[in-house]
Design a protein around this motif. Structure first.
Motif, PDB file in Angstrom:
ATOM      1  N   PHE A   1      -8.900  -0.301  -1.969  1.00 47.70           N
ATOM      2  CA  PHE A   1      -8.824  -1.028  -0.700  1.00 47.70           C
ATOM      3  C   PHE A   1     -10.218  -1.376  -0.180  1.00 47.70           C
ATOM      4  CE2 PHE A   1      -7.700  -2.181   3.581  1.00 47.70           C
ATOM      5  CZ  PHE A   1      -6.418  -2.688   3.458  1.00 47.70           C
TER       6      PHE A   1
ATOM      7  N   CYS B   1      -3.448  -5.758  -1.740  1.00 45.26           N
ATOM      8  CA  CYS B   1      -3.536  -5.355  -0.331  1.00 45.26           C
ATOM      9  C   CYS B   1      -4.828  -5.825   0.325  1.00 45.26           C
ATOM     10  CB  CYS B   1      -3.396  -3.842  -0.190  1.00 45.26           C
ATOM     11  SG  CYS B   1      -1.837  -3.181  -0.758  1.00 45.26           S
TER      12      CYS B   1
ATOM     13  N   LEU C   1       0.829  -1.219   0.000  1.00 45.69           N
ATOM     14  CA  LEU C   1       0.000   0.000   0.000  1.00 45.69           C
ATOM     15  C   LEU C   1       0.855   1.258   0.000  1.00 45.69           C
ATOM     16  CD1 LEU C   1      -2.784   1.378   0.251  1.00 45.69           C
ATOM     17  CD2 LEU C   1      -2.515   1.188   2.736  1.00 45.69           C
TER      18      LEU C   1
ATOM     19  N   LEU D   1      -1.731  -2.709  -6.072  1.00 44.75           N
ATOM     20  CA  LEU D   1      -2.391  -2.344  -4.818  1.00 44.75           C
ATOM     21  C   LEU D   1      -3.584  -3.242  -4.523  1.00 44.75           C
ATOM     22  CD1 LEU D   1      -2.946   1.293  -3.630  1.00 44.75           C
ATOM     23  CD2 LEU D   1      -4.741  -0.384  -3.305  1.00 44.75           C
TER      24      LEU D   1
END
Length: 231
Positions: A33, A94, A17, A91
């Motif tokens: 996220f 994550c 992240l 990302l």
């Protein structure tokens, strides 16, 4: 459980992240996220016997995610920026890793105090990440002033130790899918803070996204309640 929680919840997840946010705007990062509850719901369906995914709970999670996407939809155009698309794709690992960590703690963390569930993986993460930071920061000078030190202390205690201890404590009592929905509150709080302290405008888009988040969480929470036996 310790290794899984260390790698998935802390080391790899947040390491990726912070690396990705060098190029990914914060709003877009929040949307990416926010897939965390989607992953938790899917993993819990297969790993946690008491958390089978229903149509209503799935709809609630998806509607909540749609609300987050609406709130930060202005940042979608930035995917075309240099390295943004690649960093955004990386990302996405994550929330998947964090979901693996949460579901793993729910399944195998019974009998372990929430403080230990948070403290031990955080300590191991520090031991793992320190050599990586030492190598990555080679040749860069470090200048510590009061402001960054205070910010670091705040993040360590208020932003990490306290909330993760509370989170793991609640994870023992609540379904993992329901608890994961607290991630949808982050953008709403950010909007409120921006409006109250930074005079940022609250647009119809933001209000619509907030309404979707609240509706989605409400539907998913209601779907997760077990009926009370009559008589």
């Amino acid at each position: 459980m310790w290794i899984l929680n260390t790698l998935c919840t802390f080391s790899l997840s947040y390491g990726i992240l912070y690396w990705a946010e060098q190029w990914v705007p914060s709003g877009l990062a929040a949307v990416l996220f926010a897939t965390f509850p989607l992953w938790v719901a899917l993993l819990a369906h297969f790993v946690l016997p008491g958390e089978r995914l229903t149509a209503m709970s799935a709809a609630g999670v998806v509607v909540g995610f749609a609300g987050v996407a609406v709130i930060f939809s202005e940042d979608f155009g930035k995917l075309l920026g240099p390295r943004v698309a690649f960093a955004s794709a990386v990302l996405l690992f994550c929330p998947l890793l964090s979901a693996l960590g949460s579901v793993g703690v729910k399944k195998w963390g019974e009998g372990i105090h929430p403080l230990l569930t948070a403290a031990v993986p955080m300590g191991l993460t520090g031991l793992l990440m320190a050599p990586a930071v030492w190598v990555a920061a080679a040749g860069h000078s470090l200048h510590l002033t009061l402001a960054p030190v205070l910010a670091l202390c705040y993040l360590a205690v208020v932003g990490s130790a306290l909330p993760f201890t509370l989170y793991f404590g609640l994870l023992k009592r609540l379904p993992a899918t329901q608890l994961s929905l607290i991630n949808y509150a982050v953008p709403i709080v950010a909007v409120l803070v921006g409006a109250l302290f930074l005079s940022e405008p609250v647009t119809p888009r933001v209000l619509a996204g907030t309404a979707l988040v609240i509706a989605g969480v409400g539907v998913a929470t209601r779907a997760g309640k077990k009926p009370v036996p009559s008589g």
